[in-house]
Design an enzyme around this catalytic site. Structure first.
Site, short mmCIF file in Angstrom:
data_model
loop_
_atom_site.label_atom_id
_atom_site.label_comp_id
_atom_site.label_asym_id
_atom_site.label_seq_id
_atom_site.Cartn_x
_atom_site.Cartn_y
_atom_site.Cartn_z
N ARG A 31 0.92 -0.95 0.19
CA ARG A 31 0.11 0.11 0.32
C ARG A 31 0.37 1.07 -0.35
O ARG A 31 0.80 2.36 -0.70
CB ARG A 31 -1.68 -0.29 0.98
CG ARG A 31 -2.17 0.82 1.07
CD ARG A 31 -3.12 0.98 2.02
NE ARG A 31 -4.20 -0.08 1.72
CZ ARG A 31 -5.02 0.01 0.02
NH1 ARG A 31 -5.45 1.39 1.02
NH2 ARG A 31 -6.30 -0.03 0.57
N GLU B 37 -9.43 5.97 6.88
CA GLU B 37 -8.62 6.21 7.48
C GLU B 37 -8.35 7.65 6.73
O GLU B 37 -7.27 8.11 7.48
CB GLU B 37 -7.61 4.95 6.38
CG GLU B 37 -7.44 3.43 6.74
CD GLU B 37 -7.33 2.27 6.07
OE1 GLU B 37 -7.99 2.04 4.85
OE2 GLU B 37 -6.21 1.91 6.48
#
Lengths: 803, 457
Positions: free
Chosen positions: A308, A756
């Site tokens: 990520r 997030e």
């Protein structure tokens, strides 16, 4: 449904009545566990003598690796994580044994009496040491596009740099906790503070050597998770279960704060090196980026965290030629793990570092260089494709950015600030605007599925089960809203149930900002199945007994079963609708009433329809299931379509820095964030504000330090400083972005995941500090450590002044 | 039925006989299934365990004080009154301190929330609902904005005279002498000193904001304790024309209020010393007694040439600040002596200021704390100078060399620069988890530059 819905447990929170794992009514004979911790970061275990500890009053067992009946492993990806090590200590403070006693105090006292002989071995205590020793987990990963060598060679300018980014402790207010017991049927019953009950269930079964159907894991609610309870709740569930298994008595673990900070992993520290090529306008041509994540002693979730980071290092910027290499350093530290953003923040900090360096190298305004490099739709040649091959679908960022620039009066304040800085030699103000583009979906494709179980009882009350866990983010609140809106009933009829693996199996972690997207669609699907079953019965009743109804019905919130054709998976609804009379498709469920679309004045009470459905011997229980469409990812090639969509946001921050001390203050914050069509605005705002402040803590005051032996020195809030209210500016402006174009994706009620992405809005704090530091001199490079503590800022100022 | 070992919990007497006096109130409450009070850290740094305790001030008025129940040993409780979060709502009717949080989305995970509720509850009684009211409560979810807004809405509400106000208005007797196991609560200095003669191994314990951390962590501290927090003689604050005598047991929150405006050094430091829950229990005497090398108040004592008043079996003696700090965790106080008070002289013509630099500016332990006192004549010649620091040596210390260097000099840019360079060399601080030595050295000099720029420009 009120968009201003407050948290479903708010009254329980403020009254102290909301119950967490360690607050249940204690069963008779409840035992407590306490660990025996290794005093070395790396050592061979020569002998463990538990006799003295076992002889102490109240002690029931001392658990070691030898007591594990199943497999001594908790690794979620690689099988490298013993519950307790049999022969090797891998980090300082690692639990080599657990004492089980009547009270925690007895267990703690007995733990000191467990004699362990060690042979100390040399330890690798940071990412640099691991690189020097070539100590890595797994082979390197790569994501690339184009020809970077040629791109760099052809670029007008090139620069290189490196950056070490510190980690972050989760500091959930509720430390790790689990209660375990063996029930009447010999099943292991767990109540765990876990973000991933299914995995906790499977891991405990694996460790005990039994099948998963003999373990039930429930999660009541968590006092915060932030990723820290995605995998790392499992070790404590495992030892509690093992204690119950061995003693036959219920057992509990609740870590003291220092233990929690010593034993559990954190946000990965990252070391980055980069070379970037660009033109006179700062337009990026090529970038070669090397990322090393400090994985700690075991693999845990490090590979997807690293990946990520690798697919967010671009943040919002198009780079024609890119080569990102990623490695996971294997060190003798606690095993680093998921933390809100999951590597994305570290990748984006590197990306923003590059943009700042390019702009200052050229002497251009940083905000303009950022804007110039944006991904944009409709450009020729294309500028909207990421380096991993996915287009930036529904790219609202340029529009959002422009709105925030205006609403924050960025240009005016820039001019004011420059004037201030000319007049103040020892105080400088800095201003920065930074964007966020964050991909939503688990990188691991199979996690993008969810289930729900909705039970309607014959009195018209409803139990709602779904696979997600509640950690404060308001998932249950949103799921209640989805169910109420879909069933057309008030939320007071619906009881949200604690998350339990015997209600919804094989769930994914509540993580990756996907809890609401995935579980929301599953809840909706289950509700639509039930509506489709009830609609023909309601239609028949209305045909036979057209009842006059005095209460007028507002148009808002009208719902016909199966009317939302965009719902990807509601086959039950359509089938039953066809099977019933044509009228079934026209039956509306709204405001606790049921009626034909054309005859709202004739309506039935929802609970009467439920009763009729029961009398007609039609099932009032339904599962719902959802999988995110269109995802693909090849981890070997680092290419594919890993994200269903992107969340966007931008932040403007203004700081003032003292040149004599390096102390900074945050003067004003403007956030604009894209949550789509919000299901619960108060909840979403809470995620934005809270995520921002948590990100700010990571980048400023939260500093992890270890001693030369690898012992964590910052293992308490006296030494590890998360933000307080005093760190949050009075002038804190938060707005939800209203997009001008409808999205091409179908997220639940057109909302967007919000857990997030806002954390990364805090990068604007770091960049504003850098901007202020730059004003102390005339440097073309402003090196700023992360976290930017007063000490780090002071050193950066000294360097800029000396330049 | 009340006994000498009982205390009042949520309006009802509870007998503590047989309880472990060194267990924290927090763990005791949770053992009683009052789990609304949470353990976020057990170190007095997160506020999740905040409860309200009734304290009577010098004038006999009772007030609620927010305290960290994790640091309060059960032994200190006999005779006291405590309110926990469970008592606030009446059935389904929430207290305003709760309702404002519900209305404003002030809770997410909810684990810190009861602590905030109790801070707001106390704030609604004592009138301070500013950020200082909630600075000692950590929240990891909300980012504080909704909680701050809730506090403001609460502040804007008219005060309703409820059962909590009524309870406070009831007359109270002074706390009686008591003991719970080996935890002794004397009420006079004579009793305290006599107990120490009988129990030489016993530890003095004042507000328990330092020793309470050790107790909470299960570390052995002492076989017995002599608590100093109910001795009236230690609670006195005498504001004289030439000096202020501060009883060693006066909580810092009282100093902050009652001495406001008298000493800029205190006014600069106390807001940043610690959070309210700590300042409601921590004392000047306790800080000196623990002999921390940082101790944010010690530099103030040094900068003002204060005196420490001691009392022991052999009588009373006064020790000047400069002679009090001997070595790491070692002071001029002998083990059987008590700090009864400190005196801070009030001198005209001094320019003073305190500075504190920490990793986080609120509620943190200093990297460096500094207190400066300087007198200049009409030509800016330094007539008197005290430069006192915490965090740069094994004890709080004055920069004697630099003081000598400055004395008699005209305070111009070059002299300030000389002093800065001298200060940066004068100490040999340690590197630790708070900061490295070179940053501490730089701060020692730069804080003086900041002082001159801000106060003597």
């Amino acid at each position: 449904m009120s968009k201003a819905t407050t948290h479903e447990s708010a009254v329980g929170h403020v009254s102290g009545r909301a119950i967490y794992a360690d607050e249940q009514h204690p069963p008779a004979g409840l035992l407590s566990l306490y660990p025996v911790q290794a005093p070395h970061a790396h050592a061979r275990i020569l002998a463990i003598d538990t006799a003295a500890a076992r002889a102490l009053p109240g002690v029931h067992a001392v658990l070691t690796a030898a007591d594990i009946p199943g497999t001594n492993d908790l690794g979620p990806i690689v099988h490298d994580e013993p519950v307790m090590p049999a022969d090797h200590v891998s980090y300082f403070g690692q639990a080599v044994a657990w004492v089980v006693a009547d009270s925690e105090a007895q267990a703690m006292a007995a733990a000191r009496q467990v004699k362990v002989e060690y042979e100390a071995l040399p330890a690798l205590l940071d990412v640099h040491a691991a690189i020097a020793a070539e100590s890595f987990h797994l082979p390197p990963a790569r994501v690339e596009r184009g020809d970077v060598s040629a791109g760099l060679a052809a670029a007008t300018h090139r620069l290189s740099g490196e950056l070490l980014i510190g980690g972050q402790d989760h500091f959930y207010l509720e430390t790790q906790a689990c209660w375990a017991s063996i029930d009447s049927e010999g099943l292991v019953q767990l109540v765990s503070s876990t973000q991933h009950p299914s995995e906790t269930q499977h891991m405990v079964a694996h460790v005990l050597g039994i099948a998963s159907h003999r373990v039930v894991c429930r999660c009541l609610r968590m006092g915060g998770g932030f990723g820290g309870k995605e995998t790392q709740a499992n070790p404590f569930a495992a030892v509690a279960a093992l204690a119950a298994w061995k003693t036959g008595r219920p057992a509990r673990v609740k870590l003291h704060r220092a233990l929690d900070m010593q034993l559990t992993g954190k946000r990965h520290p990252f070391f980055a090196r980069f070379t970037v090529g660009f033109d006179d306008d700062g337009l990026l041509q090529a970038a070669r980026i090397d990322l090393v994540a400090d994985g700690g002693w075991s693999v845990d979730l490090s590979p997807p965290v690293l990946m990520r980071a690798m697919v967010h290092v671009d943040n919002a910027y198009f780079i024609p030629h890119v080569e990102v290499q990623g490695r996971i350093a294997k060190t003798h530290l606690a095993s680093n793990t998921a933390f809100r953003g999951f590597g994305g923040p570290q990748g984006m900090v590197v990306g923003e570092e590059i943009l700042d360096r390019v702009a200052r190298f050229l002497g251009l305004p940083v905000d303009q260089v950022r804007e110039r490099n944006f991904y944009r739709e409709g450009c020729t040649p294309d500028r909207n494709q990421t380096h991993y091959g996915q287009p930036v679908v529904d790219n609202h960022l340029p529009e959002l950015w422009a709105q925030l620039r205006t609403s924050s009066a960025y240009d005016l304040r820039r001019a004011e600030l420059d004037a201030f800085n000319r007049e103040h030699p020892q105080r400088k103000r800095g201003l920065a605007i930074t964007p966020v583009k964050f991909g939503i979906s688990f990188n691991k494709t199979e996690y993008n599925q969810a289930g729900a179980l909705v039970l309607i009882y014959s009195d018209g009350s409803v139990q709602l089960n779904h696979g997600g866990t509640e950690m404060g983010q308001g998932l249950h609140t949103k799921m209640l809203a989805v169910a109420a809106r879909t069933l057309g009933i008030s939320q007071s009829r619906i009881q949200i149930m604690v998350t339990s693996t015997d209600k919804v199996p094989n769930t994914s972690a509540t993580a990756a900002s996907s809890g609401s997207d995935l579980n929301g669609q599953a809840v909706k699907a289950a509700c639509e199945t039930l509506l489709a079953r009830m609609a023909p019965i309601a239609a028949a009743s209305l045909r036979v007994h057209p009842l006059p109804n005095p209460s007028p019905i507002e148009g808002e919130g009208l719902k016909t079963p199966g009317s939302d054709r965009s719902s990807p998976l509601s086959p039950g609804g359509r089938e039953v609708g066809r099977e019933g009379a044509d009228e079934a498709a026209d039956i509306v469920f709204a405001d606790d009433r049921v009626f034909h679309r054309d005859r709202p004045e004739h309506s039935l009470a929802f609970h009467d329809v439920v009763r009729s459905t029961y009398n007609a011997r039609v099932s009032l229980a339904a599962t719902g299931y959802y999988r995110t469409p269109g995802l693909s990812w090849d981890p070997k090639l680092g290419r594919g379509h890993p994200f269903y969509y992107f969340a966007f946001g931008a932040a403007v921050c203004e700081v003032e820095v003292c040149g004599l001390t390096g102390v900074h203050s945050l003067r004003r914050v403007d956030l604009l964030h894209d949550v789509g069509d919000s299901i619960a605005e108060l909840i979403d705002r809470g995620q934005i504000e809270g995520g921002f402040v948590q990100g700010m803590g990571w980048l400023t005051s939260e500093e992890l330090r270890w001693n030369a032996q690898g012992r964590l020195l910052t293992d308490a809030p006296s030494t590890y400083k998360i933000p307080t209210v005093g760190d949050v500016p009075e002038d804190f402006r938060v707005d939800l972005f209203r997009r001008s174009k409808p999205p091409s994706t179908n997220v639940i009620f057109h909302s967007k995941g919000v857990g997030e992405p806002p954390l990364m809005l805090a990068i604007a704090v770091r960049e504003a500090i850098r901007d202020a530091v730059a004003a102390f001199g005339d440097a073309r490079v402003v090196e700023l450590a992360s976290p930017s503590t007063p000490e780090a800022i002071y050193h950066a100022i000294v360097k800029v002044r000396g330049a | 039925m009340t006994s000498s070992t009982s205390f009042t919990l949520n309006g009802k007497p509870v007998d503590l006989a047989g309880a472990d006096p060194t267990q924290s109130l927090l763990r005791w409450l949770r053992g009683q299934r009052l789990t609304g009070t949470k353990e976020g850290c057990g170190d007095g740094d997160c506020g999740a365990c905040t409860v309200a305790m009734v304290e009577t001030d010098g004038a006999g008025r009772a007030q609620y004080r927010a305290v960290n129940s994790c640091l309060l040993p059960v032994g200190a409780l006999p005779g006291r009154e405590v309110v926990t979060v469970e008592a606030l709502a009446e059935g389904d009717r929430l207290h305003p301190a709760q309702q404002v949080l519900v209305d404003g989305a002030g809770s997410q995970c909810g684990y810190c929330t009861p602590g905030f509720v109790m801070s707001l509850f106390v704030g609604s009684h004592d009138g301070d609902l500013s950020d200082h009211c909630i600075e000692g409560n950590l929240c990891r979810c909300t980012g504080y904005r909704p909680i701050r807004d809730a506090a403001r809405r609460l502040a804007a509400q008219p005060v309703v005279e409820d059962r909590f106000h009524q309870a406070l208005a009831e007359p109270r007797a002074a706390l009686a002498t008591s003991a719970l196991g080996a935890f002794h609560n004397p009420t006079t200095l004579a009793e305290a000193l006599a107990l120490k003669q009988q129990l030489p191994q016993a530890s003095w314990i004042a507000g328990a904001t330092d020793l309470g951390v050790n107790l909470s962590r299960g570390q052995p501290v002492a076989p017995a304790f002599i608590a100093l927090d109910r001795i009236a003689e230690l609670q006195q604050l005498e504001i004289g024309e030439h000096a202020v005598r501060i009883g060693a047991g006066v909580p810092l929150s009282r100093l902050e209020q009652e001495l406001a405006g008298l000493f800029p050094l205190l006014d600069d430091m106390l807001p940043w010393f610690a959070a309210k829950q700590v300042k409601n229990r921590a004392t000047f005497g306790g800080g000196l007694g623990s002999a921390s090398p940082i101790g944010d108040l010690a530099p103030i004592l040094l900068a003002l040439d204060g005196d420490v008043h001691l009392l022991g079996p052999n009588g009373a003696r006064d020790v000047p600040a400069a002679a009090f700090f001997l070595d790491y965790r070692l002071t001029a106080r002998s083990e059987d002596e008590l700090i009864v008070a400190v005196t801070l002289p009030r001198r005209a013509g001094l320019v003073t200021a305190s500075y504190k630099v920490a990793k986080r500016q609120t509620d943190d332990i200093s990297i460096v704390a500094a207190s400066f006192a300087l007198a200049l004549d009409g030509e800016r010649r330094v007539q008197q100078v005290r430069l006192a620091y915490g965090g740069v040596a094994a004890t709080p210390r004055r920069a004697l060399r630099t003081e000598t260097l400055l004395h008699g000099q005209v305070l111009g840019d070059a002299v300030v620069e000389q002093a800065r360079a001298s200060l940066a060399e004068e100490f040999t601080p340690l590197s630790d988890h708070r900061a490295d030595a070179d940053y501490r050295r730089a701060l020692a000099g730069n804080l003086f530059v900041k002082f001159v720029a801000e106060k003597l420009a």
